[in-house]
Design a protein around this motif. Structure first.
Motif, PDB file in Angstrom:
ATOM      1  N   LEU A  41       0.837  -1.187   0.000  1.00 38.13           N
ATOM      2  CA  LEU A  41       0.000   0.000   0.000  1.00 38.13           C
ATOM      3  C   LEU A  41       0.880   1.248   0.000  1.00 38.13           C
ATOM      4  N   SER A  42       0.458   2.274  -0.709  1.00 39.33           N
ATOM      5  CA  SER A  42       1.187   3.526  -0.731  1.00 39.33           C
ATOM      6  C   SER A  42       0.977   4.264   0.592  1.00 39.33           C
ATOM      7  N   VAL A  43       2.068   4.756   1.177  1.00 38.08           N
ATOM      8  CA  VAL A  43       1.993   5.530   2.417  1.00 38.08           C
ATOM      9  C   VAL A  43       2.828   6.791   2.269  1.00 38.08           C
ATOM     10  N   THR A  44       2.435   7.833   2.996  1.00 37.72           N
ATOM     11  CA  THR A  44       3.207   9.068   3.033  1.00 37.72           C
ATOM     12  C   THR A  44       3.468   9.450   4.486  1.00 37.72           C
ATOM     13  N   TYR A  45       4.615  10.062   4.710  1.00 37.49           N
ATOM     14  CA  TYR A  45       4.977  10.578   6.029  1.00 37.49           C
ATOM     15  C   TYR A  45       6.057  11.639   5.828  1.00 37.49           C
ATOM     16  N   LYS A  46       6.386  12.357   6.872  1.00 39.91           N
ATOM     17  CA  LYS A  46       7.373  13.420   6.763  1.00 39.91           C
ATOM     18  C   LYS A  46       8.637  13.083   7.541  1.00 39.91           C
ATOM     19  N   ASN A  47       9.777  13.490   6.968  1.00 42.02           N
ATOM     20  CA  ASN A  47      11.040  13.462   7.704  1.00 42.02           C
ATOM     21  C   ASN A  47      11.684  14.836   7.548  1.00 42.02           C
ATOM     22  N   GLY A  48      12.921  14.967   7.910  1.00 37.73           N
ATOM     23  CA  GLY A  48      13.572  16.265   7.849  1.00 37.73           C
ATOM     24  C   GLY A  48      13.664  16.847   6.455  1.00 37.73           C
ATOM     25  N   ALA A  49      13.584  15.993   5.428  1.00 41.10           N
ATOM     26  CA  ALA A  49      13.721  16.454   4.045  1.00 41.10           C
ATOM     27  C   ALA A  49      12.373  16.776   3.406  1.00 41.10           C
ATOM     28  N   GLY A  50      11.275  16.550   4.114  1.00 43.90           N
ATOM     29  CA  GLY A  50       9.964  16.815   3.533  1.00 43.90           C
ATOM     30  C   GLY A  50       9.100  15.568   3.529  1.00 43.90           C
ATOM     31  N   GLU A  51       8.117  15.561   2.650  1.00 39.64           N
ATOM     32  CA  GLU A  51       7.178  14.434   2.603  1.00 39.64           C
ATOM     33  C   GLU A  51       7.776  13.275   1.805  1.00 39.64           C
ATOM     34  N   ILE A  52       7.645  12.086   2.352  1.00 43.22           N
ATOM     35  CA  ILE A  52       8.179  10.873   1.744  1.00 43.22           C
ATOM     36  C   ILE A  52       7.021   9.971   1.333  1.00 43.22           C
ATOM     37  N   THR A  53       7.117   9.384   0.167  1.00 43.90           N
ATOM     38  CA  THR A  53       6.167   8.356  -0.276  1.00 43.90           C
ATOM     39  C   THR A  53       6.884   7.019  -0.294  1.00 43.90           C
ATOM     40  N   ALA A  54       6.304   6.042   0.349  1.00 42.80           N
ATOM     41  CA  ALA A  54       6.898   4.709   0.408  1.00 42.80           C
ATOM     42  C   ALA A  54       5.773   3.679   0.295  1.00 42.80           C
ATOM     43  N   PHE A  55       6.116   2.404   0.572  1.00 46.20           N
ATOM     44  CA  PHE A  55       5.122   1.341   0.460  1.00 46.20           C
ATOM     45  C   PHE A  55       5.236   0.400   1.653  1.00 46.20           C
ATOM     46  N   THR A  56       4.129  -0.228   1.973  1.00 49.99           N
ATOM     47  CA  THR A  56       4.099  -1.169   3.082  1.00 49.99           C
ATOM     48  C   THR A  56       4.591  -2.546   2.648  1.00 49.99           C
ATOM     49  N   ARG A  57       5.054  -3.315   3.629  1.00 51.84           N
ATOM     50  CA  ARG A  57       5.310  -4.742   3.438  1.00 51.84           C
ATOM     51  C   ARG A  57       4.152  -5.560   3.991  1.00 51.84           C
ATOM     52  N   ASP A  58       3.553  -5.073   5.085  1.00 49.72           N
ATOM     53  CA  ASP A  58       2.419  -5.753   5.706  1.00 49.72           C
ATOM     54  C   ASP A  58       1.713  -4.757   6.615  1.00 49.72           C
ATOM     55  N   ILE A  59       0.492  -5.118   7.009  1.00 52.49           N
ATOM     56  CA  ILE A  59      -0.299  -4.210   7.831  1.00 52.49           C
ATOM     57  C   ILE A  59      -1.319  -4.992   8.640  1.00 52.49           C
ATOM     58  N   ASN A  60      -1.616  -4.497   9.834  1.00 52.67           N
ATOM     59  CA  ASN A  60      -2.808  -4.915  10.565  1.00 52.67           C
ATOM     60  C   ASN A  60      -3.366  -3.680  11.265  1.00 52.67           C
ATOM     61  N   GLU A  61      -4.392  -3.852  12.079  1.00 54.64           N
ATOM     62  CA  GLU A  61      -5.012  -2.683  12.685  1.00 54.64           C
ATOM     63  C   GLU A  61      -4.182  -2.073  13.809  1.00 54.64           C
ATOM     64  N   GLU A  62      -3.108  -2.741  14.196  1.00 56.48           N
ATOM     65  CA  GLU A  62      -2.267  -2.237  15.272  1.00 56.48           C
ATOM     66  C   GLU A  62      -0.946  -1.659  14.778  1.00 56.48           C
ATOM     67  N   GLY A  63      -0.541  -2.028  13.575  1.00 56.07           N
ATOM     68  CA  GLY A  63       0.741  -1.540  13.105  1.00 56.07           C
ATOM     69  C   GLY A  63       0.958  -1.817  11.632  1.00 56.07           C
ATOM     70  N   VAL A  64       2.072  -1.293  11.132  1.00 62.84           N
ATOM     71  CA  VAL A  64       2.406  -1.423   9.723  1.00 62.84           C
ATOM     72  C   VAL A  64       3.925  -1.417   9.591  1.00 62.84           C
TER      73      VAL A  64
END
Length: 214
Positions: A108-131
């Motif tokens: 799944l496509s995910v976005t988050y921010k680090n010091g360089a700005g917004e990052i787009t990455a992908f998941t390996r696995d997911i459940n309702e408690e974590g990813v």
């Protein structure tokens, strides 16, 4: 890369083709690829079962003979580990009802921010408690972040907070990335549970779009 279709008639056939000792899959094939060749296995478990893409390298060929079928053994890479874990649980039965243990192996496509700005990455696995997010530059452990997750068939991005629970770097000889423990209200948790239920049902039914398969 050679593409191989592997359709197993029943989910129990998985234990016949997967060897946990060397983390390899045997594929029956009249013209097995050469040793050393990279292979993509498009696996379907049972009629209408999960469709999983497994990638690895051919480590042995079998010419067949007698009761042995011709084919090849494909050693799977580390990125396939969660997929194999899920398949093993699915074959044993009951895993789908144990939400605290399930980790749906999807991209799944995910976005988050680090010091360089917004990052787009992908998941390996997911459940309702974590990813688990695949990245060669994971954030430090205990970092809090806002994560945007795009689920198949849903236009709006699901935003949820989380913190980095553990990291894996390239030198660990595993899939680099970071595990994120989600911080959610009861309502958010219930919504995430419904989304993961739908995601898992589509995965098991083999109806996920191609881009959601790792």
């Amino acid at each position: 890369m050679v593409k191989i279709d592997l359709k197993l008639g029943d989910k129990s056939d998985w234990v016949k083709v997967f060897d946990p000792r060397d983390f390899s899959v045997f594929v029956e094939r009249s013209d097995p690829p050469d040793v050393g060749e990279i292979a993509r296995i498009d696996l379907t478990l049972g009629g209408g079962g999960p469709r999983v893409i497994l990638r690895g390298r051919v480590i042995a060929r079998s010419p067949g003979g007698g009761e042995l079928a011709p084919g090849c053994h494909v050693a799977l890479g580390p990125v396939e580990r969660e997929k194999v874990n899920y398949l093993n649980g699915f074959v044993r039965g009951g895993l789908l009802d144990l939400r605290e243990r399930r980790r749906v192996p999807v991209r799944l496509s995910v976005t988050y921010k680090n010091g360089a700005g917004e990052i787009t990455a992908f998941t390996r696995d997911i459940n309702e408690e974590g990813v688990f997010v695949i990245t060669e530059d994971p954030l430090p452990e205990h970092t809090e972040l806002e994560l945007g997750v795009r689920f198949p068939g849903r236009d709006e991005i699901v935003s949820v907070r989380g913190h980095v629970s553990h990291t894996v770097v390239v030198e660990d000889e595993d899939v680099p990335g970071m595990g994120i423990r989600l911080i959610a209200t009861e309502q958010q948790r219930a919504e995430l549970s419904d989304l993961v239920d739908k995601l898992e049902a589509d995965f098991v039914a083999g109806t996920l779009p191609e881009e959601a398969l790792l």
